[in-house]
Design a protein around this motif. Structure first.
Motif, PDB file in Angstrom:
ATOM      1  N   ARG A   7      -8.338  14.956 -42.976  1.00 13.16           N
ATOM      2  CA  ARG A   7      -7.894  14.581 -41.641  1.00 13.16           C
ATOM      3  C   ARG A   7      -9.050  14.460 -40.669  1.00 13.16           C
ATOM      4  O   ARG A   7      -8.923  13.846 -39.614  1.00 13.16           O
ATOM      5  N   ASP A   8     -10.174  15.084 -40.985  1.00 13.02           N
ATOM      6  CA  ASP A   8     -11.339  14.954 -40.108  1.00 13.02           C
ATOM      7  C   ASP A   8     -11.804  13.510 -40.132  1.00 13.02           C
ATOM      8  O   ASP A   8     -12.004  12.927 -41.182  1.00 13.02           O
ATOM      9  N   ASP A   9     -11.959  12.939 -38.978  1.00 13.62           N
ATOM     10  CA  ASP A   9     -12.428  11.559 -38.994  1.00 13.62           C
ATOM     11  C   ASP A   9     -13.947  11.535 -39.169  1.00 13.62           C
ATOM     12  O   ASP A   9     -14.638  12.532 -38.961  1.00 13.62           O
ATOM     13  N   GLU A  10     -14.419  10.401 -39.563  1.00 12.11           N
ATOM     14  CA  GLU A  10     -15.826  10.258 -39.916  1.00 12.11           C
ATOM     15  C   GLU A  10     -16.757  10.552 -38.745  1.00 12.11           C
ATOM     16  O   GLU A  10     -17.828  11.122 -38.929  1.00 12.11           O
ATOM     17  N   PRO A  70     -22.536   6.289 -32.534  1.00 15.04           N
ATOM     18  CA  PRO A  70     -21.240   6.954 -32.734  1.00 15.04           C
ATOM     19  C   PRO A  70     -20.159   5.924 -33.049  1.00 15.04           C
ATOM     20  O   PRO A  70     -20.107   4.859 -32.439  1.00 15.04           O
ATOM     21  N   GLY A  71     -19.334   6.252 -34.019  1.00 15.62           N
ATOM     22  CA  GLY A  71     -18.243   5.361 -34.400  1.00 15.62           C
ATOM     23  C   GLY A  71     -18.627   4.305 -35.415  1.00 15.62           C
ATOM     24  O   GLY A  71     -17.774   3.563 -35.895  1.00 15.62           O
ATOM     25  N   THR A  72     -19.912   4.196 -35.760  1.00 13.45           N
ATOM     26  CA  THR A  72     -20.338   3.226 -36.766  1.00 13.45           C
ATOM     27  C   THR A  72     -19.858   3.690 -38.130  1.00 13.45           C
ATOM     28  O   THR A  72     -20.154   4.815 -38.541  1.00 13.45           O
ATOM     29  N   PRO A  73     -19.089   2.846 -38.844  1.00 17.03           N
ATOM     30  CA  PRO A  73     -18.623   3.259 -40.172  1.00 17.03           C
ATOM     31  C   PRO A  73     -19.813   3.433 -41.128  1.00 17.03           C
ATOM     32  O   PRO A  73     -20.723   2.610 -41.153  1.00 17.03           O
ATOM     33  N   LEU A  74     -19.784   4.503 -41.880  1.00 12.60           N
ATOM     34  CA  LEU A  74     -20.898   4.798 -42.784  1.00 12.60           C
ATOM     35  C   LEU A  74     -20.917   3.931 -44.036  1.00 12.60           C
ATOM     36  O   LEU A  74     -21.984   3.553 -44.503  1.00 12.60           O
ATOM     37  N   ARG A  75     -19.746   3.643 -44.618  1.00 10.90           N
ATOM     38  CA  ARG A  75     -19.745   2.960 -45.909  1.00 10.90           C
ATOM     39  C   ARG A  75     -20.486   1.624 -45.877  1.00 10.90           C
ATOM     40  O   ARG A  75     -21.314   1.377 -46.752  1.00 10.90           O
ATOM     41  N   PRO A  76     -20.238   0.733 -44.914  1.00  8.29           N
ATOM     42  CA  PRO A  76     -20.998  -0.523 -44.914  1.00  8.29           C
ATOM     43  C   PRO A  76     -22.508  -0.292 -44.804  1.00  8.29           C
ATOM     44  O   PRO A  76     -23.288  -0.976 -45.459  1.00  8.29           O
TER      45      PRO A  76
END
Length: 185
Positions: A7-10, A70-76
């Motif tokens: 549930r913790d967001d990235e 902040p808020g940048t998705p890590l996977r890409p």
């Protein structure tokens, strides 16, 4: 230290990892390592190299964690780092080992029979063809981007994709009971 769960967001995980919380980094790794390894394996065709690239990606993430918006998705971002590492190795080594079918099954991937068929197709490509075609078709890299990354031109990338796919189409049309040779006209 609170437990990390799904549930913790990235963004919160990244914030915690920046503060040095090992559990946050471990959760980030758990969420993304398999996808990064799978990409690295598809691009390099070598399990050990894919492991090395996966580790390199997460080490780079630790180094650059403070600089991520902040808020940048890590996977890409991680996939880009992995692809660049694979390209660097390809350019350095000029050769890659064939995929090990048992270790290349991606998470949430196709059925095993379809996966085996796709691995067989990837094996028919040269390492450069496999990498360029995968990055273009599956990861969305543009031809100008691929050309720049390989130190070549946009037309070089287009040519690699076109030749590789054409060769695959021809090979797929060959009868299965006849021996296959790249030397035949």
């Amino acid at each position: 230290m609170p437990d990390i769960d799904d549930r913790d967001d990235e963004t919160q995980l990244v914030r915690r990892a920046r503060r040095g919380q090992e559990a946050a980094f471990a959760e980030i790794y758990r969420r993304h390592a398999r996808a990064i390894h799978s990409l690295a394996l598809r691009l390099t065709g070598n399990h050990a190299t894919a492991e090395d690239i996966t580790q390199e990606c997460f080490l780079k993430m630790l180094q650059f964690l403070g600089g991520l918006r902040p808020g940048t998705p890590l996977r890409p971002w991680l996939k880009r780092v992995a692809a660049n590492a694979a390209i660097d190795r390809l350019r350095r080594d000029k050769r890659l080992v064939a995929l090990d079918d048992d270790e290349a099954q991606p998470a949430n991937g196709p059925e095993p029979a379809l996966h085996a068929e796709s691995i067989g197709l990837l094996r028919r490509l040269t390492p450069v063809e496999r990498t360029v075609i995968w990055l273009h078709a599956m990861e969305g890299w543009s031809h100008p981007e691929l050309g720049r990354r390989f130190g070549r031109s946009e037309s070089w990338s287009k040519s690699i994709v076109s030749r590789g796919l054409s060769r695959l189409r021809l090979e797929l049309d060959e009868p299965l009971d006849e021996p296959h040779s790249h030397d035949d006209p």
